[in-house]
Write an enzyme that holds these catalytic residues in place. Structure first.
Site, PDB file in Angstrom:
ATOM      1  CE  LYS A   1      -5.025  -8.340  -1.978  1.00 20.14           C
ATOM      2  NZ  LYS A   1      -5.286  -8.104  -0.626  1.00 20.14           N
TER       3      LYS A   1
ATOM      4  CE  LYS B   1     -12.206  -3.818  -0.191  1.00 22.59           C
ATOM      5  NZ  LYS B   1     -13.018  -4.434   0.803  1.00 22.59           N
TER       6      LYS B   1
ATOM      7  CE  LYS C   1      -4.483  -1.480   1.635  1.00 24.96           C
ATOM      8  NZ  LYS C   1      -5.552  -1.334   2.615  1.00 24.96           N
TER       9      LYS C   1
HETATM   10  P1  TYM Z   1     -10.519  -6.284   3.163  1.00 22.20           P
HETATM   11  O1  TYM Z   1     -11.733  -5.470   3.115  1.00 22.20           O
HETATM   12  O2  TYM Z   1      -9.337  -5.879   2.353  1.00 22.20           O
HETATM   13  O3  TYM Z   1     -10.855  -7.793   2.768  1.00 22.20           O
HETATM   14  C1  TYM Z   1     -11.937  -8.459   3.366  1.00 22.20           C
HETATM   15  C2  TYM Z   1     -11.750  -9.979   3.320  1.00 22.20           C
HETATM   16  O4  TYM Z   1     -11.640 -10.437   1.969  1.00 22.20           O
HETATM   17  C3  TYM Z   1     -10.488 -11.245   1.834  1.00 22.20           C
HETATM   18  N1  TYM Z   1      -9.959 -11.052   0.482  1.00 22.20           N
HETATM   19  C4  TYM Z   1      -9.739 -12.042  -0.397  1.00 22.20           C
HETATM   20  N2  TYM Z   1      -9.917 -13.366  -0.322  1.00 22.20           N
HETATM   21  C5  TYM Z   1      -9.610 -14.104  -1.417  1.00 22.20           C
HETATM   22  N3  TYM Z   1      -9.141 -13.581  -2.565  1.00 22.20           N
HETATM   23  C6  TYM Z   1      -8.946 -12.248  -2.695  1.00 22.20           C
HETATM   24  N4  TYM Z   1      -8.495 -11.733  -3.832  1.00 22.20           N
HETATM   25  C7  TYM Z   1      -9.251 -11.418  -1.575  1.00 22.20           C
HETATM   26  N5  TYM Z   1      -9.192 -10.074  -1.363  1.00 22.20           N
HETATM   27  C8  TYM Z   1      -9.625  -9.873  -0.098  1.00 22.20           C
HETATM   28  C9  TYM Z   1      -9.535 -10.747   2.909  1.00 22.20           C
HETATM   29  O5  TYM Z   1      -8.577 -11.721   3.230  1.00 22.20           O
HETATM   30  C10 TYM Z   1     -10.479 -10.448   4.037  1.00 22.20           C
HETATM   31  O6  TYM Z   1     -10.773 -11.622   4.770  1.00 22.20           O
HETATM   32  N6  TYM Z   1      -7.747  -6.169   7.140  1.00 22.20           N
HETATM   33  C11 TYM Z   1      -8.989  -6.827   6.760  1.00 22.20           C
HETATM   34  C12 TYM Z   1     -10.191  -6.231   7.443  1.00 22.20           C
HETATM   35  C13 TYM Z   1     -10.170  -6.379   8.919  1.00 22.20           C
HETATM   36  C14 TYM Z   1     -10.301  -7.581   9.647  1.00 22.20           C
HETATM   37  C15 TYM Z   1     -10.248  -7.209  11.024  1.00 22.20           C
HETATM   38  C16 TYM Z   1     -10.451  -8.908   9.280  1.00 22.20           C
HETATM   39  C17 TYM Z   1     -10.043  -5.367   9.821  1.00 22.20           C
HETATM   40  N7  TYM Z   1     -10.095  -5.868  11.106  1.00 22.20           N
HETATM   41  C18 TYM Z   1     -10.340  -8.173  12.022  1.00 22.20           C
HETATM   42  C19 TYM Z   1     -10.526  -9.850  10.291  1.00 22.20           C
HETATM   43  C20 TYM Z   1     -10.481  -9.489  11.641  1.00 22.20           C
HETATM   44  C21 TYM Z   1      -9.098  -6.826   5.243  1.00 22.20           C
HETATM   45  O7  TYM Z   1      -8.282  -7.340   4.570  1.00 22.20           O
HETATM   46  O8  TYM Z   1     -10.167  -6.277   4.694  1.00 22.20           O
END
Ligand code: TYM
Length: 333
Positions: free
Chosen positions: A196, A199, A114
């Site tokens: 990967k 969004k 990032k």
């Molecule tokens: P975020 O919003 O980036 O992603 C949300 C979830 O989607 C999964 N993910 C994917 N899984 C498979 N293939 C992909 N291409 C892909 N892109 C995203 C992520 O692994 C995630 O599970 N940091 C976290 C948000 C968060 C969180 C937490 C999660 C904040 N606090 C506490 C668990 C527990 C995140 O990546 O959000």
């Protein structure tokens, strides 16, 4: 809450939720609601680490709640809430910041990626993002955290922080385990299968948004980058594009890679892409219908947010009080 195990997870309300978020995370949350005490947050404070347009952030936060419900999360069975509605997250994050080393934060892959992408805004929040995530999880004494593969490193640092705190102050935090699906944990970009699906990708053809209409979905799959072998066969290293489409198809249909290879034996990539596109479009159609219907009922969504925030606050308060006491902060009388 009863003595069932506790699950915590969250998604950021930034950008459009993708098929990666769905298959890597939300789809796996659905069966858990029957067996565990599940708490799912819309982590809006995490989204602030990248500049957001206020009106859009507000809309996306509601839309994400609607999607949680539309995907099958029952607001009665699960605690669904917005992270900023429970100030305990920011409070515990500050404390945990004092138990986290800058050296370990600088090793985080997501931070490095990032920081490269937003070179003009490498803010301290981006750096301490994993600490806020640790606070989210540890506040609720979560046993399991269902996430995609990319979050594994953040789970490891959460465990390290919790263990470090427990070593000094006794058993304050439950040490959480990651819960990562066998198939679908890392859905790749349709345009560059080495990267990967994200969004925040500038090229909308690289991801399927959960709100994409069927014709858009079909066209994105038709354009997906593959290889020239024209055989549907799973080989992540040499055929990353086809392997990615196979993992999408497998996680939705439950078919094994072997079954998929047989199903498309003798057929070209065109047929396979059409089948994957149709399966995805059919899966998303009822979710989109429900999402749109919920979005027109603002009062209903606001009520769920309010109820979720109250329940989340109640659950996290115990941990926060204990932490403050252990640290020697004088309780407010
Ligand atoms: P975020 O919003 O980036 O992603 C949300 C979830 O989607 C999964 N993910 C994917 N899984 C498979 N293939 C992909 N291409 C892909 N892109 C995203 C992520 O692994 C995630 O599970 N940091 C976290 C948000 C968060 C969180 C937490 C999660 C904040 N606090 C506490 C668990 C527990 C995140 O990546 O959000």
């Amino acid at each position: 809450m009863s003595q069932k195990k506790i699950i915590f997870s969250g998604v950021q309300p930034s950008g459009n939720l993708t098929l990666g978020n769905y298959l890597g995370a939300i789809l796996n949350w659905i069966p858990l609601q029957e067996e565990y005490n599940c708490i799912y947050s819309i982590v809006d404070l995490h989204a602030l680490t990248v500049r957001q347009v206020p009106a859009e952030l507000r809309k996306k936060t509601r839309s994400l709640l609607a999607l949680y419900i539309a995907c099958g999360l029952d607001p009665e069975k699960n605690v669904l809430f917005v992270q900023s509605h429970n100030s305990a997250h920011a409070e515990l994050a500050w404390i945990l910041n004092c138990f986290t080393y800058t050296g370990e934060l600088s090793r985080m892959t997501q931070f490095k990626e990032k920081a490269q992408k937003h070179a003009d805004n490498i803010n301290a929040g981006l750096f301490t993002y994993p600490v806020l995530m640790a606070a989210d999880i540890l506040l609720y004494q979560a046993d399991l955290v269902p996430v995609g593969e990319d979050q594994k490193q953040h789970l490891e640092i959460t465990r390290d922080i919790a263990q470090r705190f427990n070593n000094i102050y006794g058993d304050v935090f439950t040490i959480p385990e990651p819960y990562i699906p066998k198939v679908g944990a890392r859905i790749m970009s349709l345009q560059n299968p080495e990267k990967k699906m994200s969004k925040s990708d500038e090229n909308p053809n690289s991801y399927i948004s959960l709100l994409d209409k069927p014709d858009v979905i079909m066209s994105k799959f038709r354009r997906a980058v593959t290889d020239s072998e024209a055989i549907v066969r799973y080989d992540e290293e040499n055929k990353p594009g086809i392997s990615n489409l196979m993992s999408i198809y497998s996680s939705i249909t439950g078919k094994s890679y072997g079954d998929i290879e047989k199903e498309f034996e003798g057929l070209g990539y065109g047929d396979f892409k059409t089948a994957v596109g149709q399966t995805v479009a059919e899966t998303l159609r009822p979710i989109q219908e429900k999402h749109d219907q919920l979005m027109s009922d603002k009062a209903y969504l606001d009520n769920i947010m309010k109820d979720g925030a109250q329940r989340a606050e109640g659950l996290s308060y115990r941990t926060l009080r204990k932490v403050y006491k252990k640290l020697g902060l004088v309780p407010r009388s």
